[in-house]
Design an enzyme around this catalytic site. Sequence first.
Site, PDB file in Angstrom:
ATOM      1  N   GLY A 140       0.732  -1.084   0.150  1.00 54.39           N
ATOM      2  CA  GLY A 140      -0.035   0.096   0.019  1.00 54.39           C
ATOM      3  C   GLY A 140       0.759   1.192   0.077  1.00 54.39           C
ATOM      4  O   GLY A 140       0.525   2.281   0.419  1.00 54.39           O
ATOM      5  N   GLY A 141       2.068   1.248  -0.488  1.00 51.18           N
ATOM      6  CA  GLY A 141       2.820   2.251  -0.650  1.00 51.18           C
ATOM      7  C   GLY A 141       3.435   2.959   0.815  1.00 51.18           C
ATOM      8  O   GLY A 141       3.512   4.216   0.932  1.00 51.18           O
TER       9      GLY A 141
ATOM     10  N   SER B 231       4.971  -5.478  -2.540  1.00 52.13           N
ATOM     11  CA  SER B 231       5.152  -4.016  -2.733  1.00 52.13           C
ATOM     12  C   SER B 231       5.877  -3.203  -1.606  1.00 52.13           C
ATOM     13  O   SER B 231       6.894  -3.511  -1.063  1.00 52.13           O
ATOM     14  CB  SER B 231       3.742  -3.336  -3.128  1.00 52.13           C
ATOM     15  OG  SER B 231       3.568  -2.129  -3.481  1.00 52.13           O
TER      16      SER B 231
END
Length: 536
Positions: free
Chosen positions: A134-135, A217
């Site tokens: 989710g960055g 991610s």
Amino acid sequence: MRATCLVFLALSLLALGSPRDTRSARRAPVGPTVELDYGTFNGRENQDSGIISFLGVRFADAPTGNLRWKAPVTPPSTHLGTVDATKFGNSCIQATSSRVPSGASEDCLFGNVYIPSGTSQDDKLPILVWFHGGGFQSGSTHDISPALLMNSSATPMIFVSFEYRLGALGFLGGSQIHADGALNAGLLDQRAALQWLQRYIGQFGGDKSKVTIWGQSAGAGSTMFHLIANRGDNQGLFRAAMGDSPSLNFMPTFDEDYDEGIFTQYAGLAGCGDKGADTLKCLRAAPIATLASASSRLLAARSSTLFVFAPFVDKSFISERPVEAFKAGHFAKVPVLFGSNSDEGAGWSASLRNPSANTSMPNATEDTVFNFINGQYATATRASINKGFELYPLDSFNGSFSLQGQQMYGEARYICTAAMITGSASQAISGVAYQYHYDNPHLGSTHSSELQAIFGPSADASEDDLDLFQAMREYYTSFVATGTPSSTSGPTWEKVSSADGSSRIFLHPAGVKMEELGDLSNRCDFWHGLSNELQT
């Protein structure tokens, strides 16, 4: 004579122990209730999946009030009594949220433990820890179920996931936080969760010496940061690391103009812009709704940047940027398994509100591509990116600036990062590293596309897709159990043997095979050669 023989047999059985005695010596299954020294947690057993889940297990005190921007306090300092652990705890507030939605809170340091039914404390099962993506600005543990993965494993395993502070609450830099707080608090939350595991996972039937950390991610970026944290001292918290599409974000030092500027802008939006040396004190006293609004407005004001809040160099926990750390060998020497997807860069630019950095616009030019890259790596120069254009010639992308930009970004941020980690690890003494390349023309190969193989395929999955997904789950879970990925249906996954990350396994529904990096290696050298300029 017969009586004498019977007496001798009975004495022998008492001395050796009968099969029934041996079984009774094994501790009883853990069951759906686990008692820790700060609370009793009542979970739930799912008969269909054969999994007992303990959800919303608090692993640290609420990071609120004076504990905002402080290191997490673990284990919790207050006895919790009996806790209903059948539903998720609060998720951490997303940086994009203009308010605090139901189910989210800054009181969010909770974990979830999933164990196979019938597990005993004697089983000492391997543990897989999941950090969500989710960055570093969004996401939660609530979006996935580990049942398919756990039931695909030849060796029983425990799956654990943890929340961590996001956005400004987890990754706000600046000198004031350094002076009276903890920088990179979100990463420290993760580290505290791993320390919690060392203390308590044995009571769930896990072996604290068999922990593998994993994420996708930003979650994969997190596992990368734990590899280089404390200059490579993992403190015995994990024995292996995995990562799907590890994120190599822009990483200035906490007191440089970039992070100081974000701190000042955030404080102003939160009504604390005129407090001078008392700015952090003001932020700690502000209502959480005010802080959430300030965060979302700050992101809106920076319309060329995808992820404003992310880890940075704090000169303590993270003392080096990833590229320099891996080049110098300053990372934990544990087995690693990292990889990426073919189209990692697709779609990102199209989400930017600034049309001059949005390469999907019909009037996009080379300037647009530069603005897109520069929005993610603020210190990138036009001269350097012009050299990059030579490695990514426009005619290779049918004249599409959108395709050109997405390939440049996808390789710079994700694809080359997996190659760097595995290539560097392979060169260490007794180094063990595996890399994958996921490509699925049918279901897509964009960022996060591979996760359906792990957590649940889409309804559109073909038989070839399902066969590939089964092999992938077997590779992953066998790595967790043994340190070597293997599959009953797939070929041997060979170790990375070169500093550039070659070779890697090619995961494709038409067939799985090993491949070399080829020209990708040169492009990765280009990006990593710019690490000082790009601050990566």
